[in-house]
Design a protein around this motif. Structure first.
Motif, short mmCIF file in Angstrom:
data_model
loop_
_atom_site.label_atom_id
_atom_site.label_comp_id
_atom_site.label_asym_id
_atom_site.label_seq_id
_atom_site.Cartn_x
_atom_site.Cartn_y
_atom_site.Cartn_z
N UNK A 181 -4.41 -4.87 7.30
CA UNK A 181 -3.98 -6.01 6.50
C UNK A 181 -4.14 -5.76 5.02
N UNK A 182 -3.98 -6.81 4.24
CA UNK A 182 -4.05 -6.69 2.79
C UNK A 182 -5.29 -7.36 2.20
N UNK A 183 -6.14 -7.91 3.08
CA UNK A 183 -7.27 -8.68 2.55
C UNK A 183 -8.22 -7.82 1.74
N UNK A 184 -8.26 -6.52 2.01
CA UNK A 184 -9.18 -5.65 1.30
C UNK A 184 -8.46 -4.82 0.24
N UNK A 185 -7.23 -5.14 -0.04
CA UNK A 185 -6.46 -4.36 -1.01
C UNK A 185 -7.13 -4.40 -2.37
N UNK A 186 -7.02 -3.31 -3.08
CA UNK A 186 -7.63 -3.22 -4.41
C UNK A 186 -7.16 -4.35 -5.30
N UNK A 187 -5.86 -4.64 -5.25
CA UNK A 187 -5.33 -5.66 -6.14
C UNK A 187 -5.70 -7.07 -5.73
N UNK A 188 -6.22 -7.24 -4.50
CA UNK A 188 -6.73 -8.57 -4.14
C UNK A 188 -8.09 -8.81 -4.79
N UNK A 189 -8.93 -7.77 -4.73
CA UNK A 189 -10.25 -7.91 -5.32
C UNK A 189 -10.19 -7.83 -6.84
N UNK A 190 -9.29 -6.97 -7.36
CA UNK A 190 -9.18 -6.78 -8.81
C UNK A 190 -7.71 -6.94 -9.20
N UNK A 191 -7.27 -8.18 -9.40
CA UNK A 191 -5.84 -8.45 -9.63
C UNK A 191 -5.24 -7.71 -10.81
N UNK A 192 -6.06 -7.33 -11.79
CA UNK A 192 -5.53 -6.65 -12.97
C UNK A 192 -5.49 -5.14 -12.82
N UNK A 193 -5.88 -4.64 -11.65
CA UNK A 193 -5.87 -3.20 -11.44
C UNK A 193 -4.44 -2.67 -11.47
N UNK A 194 -4.26 -1.49 -12.03
CA UNK A 194 -2.95 -0.86 -12.08
C UNK A 194 -2.60 -0.36 -10.69
N UNK A 195 -1.50 -0.84 -10.14
CA UNK A 195 -1.10 -0.49 -8.78
C UNK A 195 -0.14 0.70 -8.83
N UNK A 196 -0.57 1.83 -8.32
CA UNK A 196 0.22 3.06 -8.38
C UNK A 196 1.10 3.26 -7.15
N UNK A 197 1.18 2.25 -6.30
CA UNK A 197 1.91 2.42 -5.04
C UNK A 197 3.36 2.84 -5.25
N UNK A 198 3.98 2.37 -6.34
CA UNK A 198 5.40 2.67 -6.51
C UNK A 198 5.65 4.16 -6.74
N UNK A 199 4.62 4.90 -7.15
CA UNK A 199 4.78 6.34 -7.32
C UNK A 199 4.46 7.12 -6.05
N UNK A 200 3.95 6.43 -5.04
CA UNK A 200 3.49 7.11 -3.84
C UNK A 200 4.27 6.70 -2.60
N UNK A 201 5.39 5.98 -2.80
CA UNK A 201 6.20 5.55 -1.66
C UNK A 201 7.22 6.62 -1.30
N UNK A 202 7.75 6.53 -0.10
CA UNK A 202 8.83 7.41 0.36
C UNK A 202 8.47 8.89 0.24
N UNK A 203 7.20 9.22 0.40
CA UNK A 203 6.78 10.61 0.34
C UNK A 203 7.06 11.36 1.63
#
Length: 726
Positions: free
Chosen positions: A21-43
């Protein structure tokens, strides 16, 4: 269950909301964290194909005629589990292709049909895409038969084009070559709303001024492809709807004539479905239980009848013969008066006044029954708006012109995000160069590259000037719709030559020196710009003690003003380029977030982003000569000093409150050593980026840094070289 009681009898053996799930996602705990997922998709790890699989080569082996014949045969093979309207799936397949392509927007080039993204959330569950899951299941036997070589992306678009051909339209052409993705696109911003079909005010600065629609969005509501068919915010008013239609289609790269042609031609066939109450319809695919097997929007009371289906809530056909390409749409719209009524599902729609029964279309399931046709508010806009009305009058006076205009607009709609013609495969690719494909003539390859490099080296240009100009030329590339890049040398044409971020004065100086070299040597200006960047980079490498030749492949061509739709290039202007520490103005979005967005559009991964930014800083290529982030006393040499000094704990870091920049001070003396922006310091503060930065800061990786920078640089310079594809 308590996920911690794994050892207890009956305890759950997985961590709920943790791994799955997403309950433990970094951006849930720290909403201002820079989310790098868009650079790591479709690998590569997400792609089930073999490592050596080449999709373009596989596509070339398709039996194209057999595929087209199978699709056309499917269209009239009505199946009991989801029966076809009037025994023909044409309208459904056109809607599938249209809604797959129609998510494209020119602002950032994202969306569109090019990757088969409609198979995944959120698109597969948008309210506007209701029951398109059925269309994909109907196509599955064909996908299964032809396998890897026939992508879902190609098949979905092909189904719509073959539907039009089956119903009598001469299409403009078709290009195979789209390659599927294998998971949802994380880089596409569809809007901030948290509910489907939220009021339009959420995405407009002023609903009365359609130009205030939030960029880069194009649709008027969350979950819609275009506009609300019932009217603005569900309130019918064709004159107002016309304004929103015009803005929405313009943001999808369509002019007024193309917009009218698509609206009228799209509604020349098929029907809308609104039999029954909306609250009786099941959940969308992503909200269904496993036994639904990904099929959503269960139609209660469907009873195997096409006429009983529910999708949009609007009910009825637009023409008397909905499985034929004809002029019936115009006959209805302009030869009858229309009045507002409610569909059986309670949706606003327009119905004709005093239309004889024998002029009405027959029921989609029972040919002995006739049903009233309908028009949406967007259809009525074609009649009410004076510009659209005039265009429609032209179409009515010349049916062949209408058919050709629509065929071309349909081709543009379904191919807009494929880039230049070099990406198209198959026997039906049109020979005509279309301006929206950003055509570039082939460039020379038989000139003396070494001689050109020698002239550039003797030109008096600094390494920074050459590197910066090459970068600015190439950085416009968008992998989203395969536009921009160095090929064509459009940096010397309007509007790019005047963009603030391109420093027009410096650009004019450099081009004034490079263009004569191109003319003397037979090389294109585009090649010479890239070669100059390579020359500057090789000089900087040598100064840092690295003897490395930067790879170069000739053959770029030079576009002209006549080949360039200047207005369509405006959205490619870099408003922020973190690689050169440039911001056109201060934005609500942080520089580091805009840096990630640009890196993703350029096709860079996290490592490439990191090495390029660190290298560009020490090369002295910042916009306007800014010293922010230039953590070195060896400016102009390609060293790893940016990372060495960023990670050095002999420093401390302090914000400068007046302008949002930072100072890096000596921990012992307090003296200011360097200044920085958040786009610099994020490589030390973000845990993922810091991990990459530490690799390049290591004593044993100075050579690796140089090699990796050259590889990433070459990737950027060649990103738009579709002519080199196998």
């Amino acid at each position: 269950m308590d996920g911690n009681n794994i050892g207890r009898e009956g305890g759950c053996p997985v961590m709920h909301g943790g791994n799955t799930g997403n309950d433990k996602a970094v951006t849930k705990w720290w909403p201002n964290a820079l989310n790098l997922d868009i650079l790591q998709q479709h690998g590569a790890r997400a792609n089930p194909m073999d490592p050596d699989y080449n999709h373009r080569e596989a596509v070339k082996g398709l039996d194209f005629e057999a595929v087209k014949a199978d699709v056309k045969a499917l269209l009239t093979e009505s199946q009991e589990w989801w029966p076809a309207d009037w025994g023909h799936y044409g309208g459904l397949m056109i809607r599938l292709a249209w809604h797959s392509a129609g998510s494209y927007r020119m602002g950032d080039g994202r969306g569109g049909a090019g990757s088969g993204n409609i198979r995944f959330a959120p698109l597969n569950s948008w309210p506007d895409n209701a029951s398109l899951d059925k269309a994909r299941r109907l196509l599955w036997p064909i996908k299964k038969k032809y396998g890897n070589a026939l992508s879902w992306a190609d098949l979905i678009v092909l189904s719509g084009s073959m539907a039009y051909e089956s119903m009598g339209l001469k299409t403009f052409g078709f290009g195979f070559g789209r390659e599927d993705i294998w998971g949802p696109e994380k880089d596409v911003y569809w809007g901030a709303e948290q509910e489907w079909l939220a009021p339009s005010e959420n995405r407009y600065g002023d609903l009365g001024d359609v130009s205030t629609l939030e960029n880069p969005l194009a649709a008027t509501h969350m979950g819609l492809i275009y506009v609300n068919p019932e009217g603005v915010n569900g309130q019918p008013d064709p004159a107002k709807t016309a304004l929103h239609v015009r803005e929405t289609f313009a943001r999808m790269a369509m002019n007024d004539e193309e917009t009218a042609a698509l609206t009228c031609g799209g509604h020349t066939v098929g029907k809308a479905h609104g039999m029954g109450a909306v609250d009786a319809i099941g959940a969308e695919p992503e909200g269904c239980p496993v036994q639904a097997q990904g099929l959503g929007w269960a139609n209660a009371g469907h009873q195997g009848k096409a006429a009983n289906a529910f999708t949009s809530g609007i009910e009825g056909a637009w023409t008397q013969h909905p499985t034929q390409w004809d002029m019936g749409y115009f006959d209805y719209l302009f030869n009858y008066e229309w009045e507002l009524k409610k569909s059986p599902a309670g949706a606003w729609q327009w119905e004709p006044v005093d239309m004889p029964d024998d002029k009405k279309p027959v029921d989609a399931s029972d040919p002995s029954v006739r049903r009233s046709p309908m028009m949406t508010d967007a259809d009525m806009a074609m009649k009410v708006d004076p510009i659209y009305n005039e265009i429609c009058q032209k179409f009515m006076a010349d049916p062949e012109y209408f058919a050709d205009t629509f065929a071309r607009a349909w081709f543009k709609l379904t191919h807009r995000d494929m880039g230049p013609r070099a990406n198209y495969i198959g026997p039906d690719v049109p020979n005509e160069d279309l301006i929206w494909q950003d055509p570039v003539p082939a460039g020379a390859t038989n000139y003396d590259v070494a001689a050109v490099k020698a002239k550039i080296a003797d030109s008096g240009l600094s390494a920074a000037e050459m590197i910066t100009t090459a970068w600015d030329s190439a950085r416009t590339f968008r992998g989203s719709d395969k536009r921009g890049g160095a090929n064509g040398a459009r940096i010397r044409l309007a509007p790019q030559k005047d963009w603030v971020g391109n420093e027009p004065e410096r650009l004019a100086k450099v081009l004034g020196i490079l263009e004569p070299i191109a003319a003397e040597t037979g090389a294109s200006v585009a090649d010479v710009i890239v070669l100059a960047g390579n020359v500057g980079l090789e000089q900087s490498l040598k100064a840092a003690g690295h003897d490395v030749e930067v790879p170069f492949t000739p053959g770029r061509g030079d576009a002209t003003d006549e080949m360039t739709d200047a207005a369509s290039f405006e959205p490619l202007e870099p408003l922020c380029d973190g690689f050169r520490n440039f911001e056109k103005e201060r934005y609500a979005v942080s520089p580091e977030e805009m840096l990630l967005d640009r890196a993703q559009l350029m096709g860079l991964n996290t490592g490439e982003l990191t090495v390029l930014l660190g290298g560009m800083r020490v090369l002295g290529t910042n916009y306007g000569g800014s010293k922010h982030g230039v953590f070195t006393d060896r400016v102009g040499q390609l060293t790893n000093d940016f990372f060495v000094n960023l990670t050095d704990m002999a420093n401390t870091w302090h914000p400068v409150e007046e302008d949002g920049t930072y100072e890096i001070r000596d921990r012992a003396t307090g003296a200011v050593k360097w200044t920085a922006t958040s786009a610099d310091l994020v490589f030390g503060s973000n845990s993922i980026l810091r991990a990459y930065a530490e690799v390049y800061a290591q004593d044993d990786n100075a050579g690796k840094f140089a090699r990796d920078f050259v590889a990433a640089w070459t990737k950027v310079m060649n990103a738009d070289r579709f002519d080199l594809l196998a």
